[in-house]
Design a protein around this motif. Structure first.
Motif, PDB file in Angstrom:
ATOM      1  N   MET A 284       0.833  -1.211   0.000  1.00 29.53           N
ATOM      2  CA  MET A 284       0.000   0.000   0.000  1.00 29.53           C
ATOM      3  C   MET A 284       0.863   1.254   0.000  1.00 29.53           C
ATOM      4  N   ILE A 285       1.890   1.264   0.832  1.00 31.78           N
ATOM      5  CA  ILE A 285       2.773   2.425   0.891  1.00 31.78           C
ATOM      6  C   ILE A 285       3.517   2.590  -0.438  1.00 31.78           C
ATOM      7  N   GLY A 286       3.981   1.485  -1.012  1.00 33.08           N
ATOM      8  CA  GLY A 286       4.688   1.538  -2.292  1.00 33.08           C
ATOM      9  C   GLY A 286       3.815   2.050  -3.423  1.00 33.08           C
ATOM     10  N   LEU A 287       2.576   1.549  -3.515  1.00 31.21           N
ATOM     11  CA  LEU A 287       1.655   2.031  -4.547  1.00 31.21           C
ATOM     12  C   LEU A 287       1.309   3.498  -4.336  1.00 31.21           C
ATOM     13  N   GLY A 288       1.203   3.895  -3.078  1.00 29.92           N
ATOM     14  CA  GLY A 288       0.929   5.300  -2.785  1.00 29.92           C
ATOM     15  C   GLY A 288       2.057   6.199  -3.245  1.00 29.92           C
ATOM     16  N   VAL A 289       3.288   5.769  -3.012  1.00 29.86           N
ATOM     17  CA  VAL A 289       4.440   6.558  -3.446  1.00 29.86           C
ATOM     18  C   VAL A 289       4.494   6.621  -4.966  1.00 29.86           C
ATOM     19  N   VAL A 290       4.235   5.502  -5.633  1.00 30.47           N
ATOM     20  CA  VAL A 290       4.246   5.474  -7.104  1.00 30.47           C
ATOM     21  C   VAL A 290       3.167   6.409  -7.662  1.00 30.47           C
TER      22      VAL A 290
END
Length: 68
Positions: A50-56
């Motif tokens: 979730m954090i990774g997709l948010g950053v992307v």
């Protein structure tokens, strides 16, 4: 394109906040009368995703060019 940029920025921030919330707020597991047991899950694969997709999404929204 301006709408897409705004949506990506909002989705990115929401995903990052939800990921951090899931990582650091203990989740209630069991509640029986005066006994309450809670567990802290920590950084699981789902939380990191979730954090990774948010950053992307946030980066994609920041670098999206407006057409003229």
């Amino acid at each position: 394109m301006k709408v897409l940029k705004t949506v990506l920025m909002i989705v990115g921030v929401v995903l990052i906040v939800l990921g951090l919330y899931n990582a650091f707020v203990p989740q209630e597991v069991l509640d029986i009368g005066p006994l309450e047991v809670s567990a802290k899950e920590g950084l699981s694969n789902q939380t990191l995703g979730m954090i990774g997709l948010g950053v992307v999404a946030l980066v994609a929204g920041a670098f999206l060019k407006n057409r003229r």
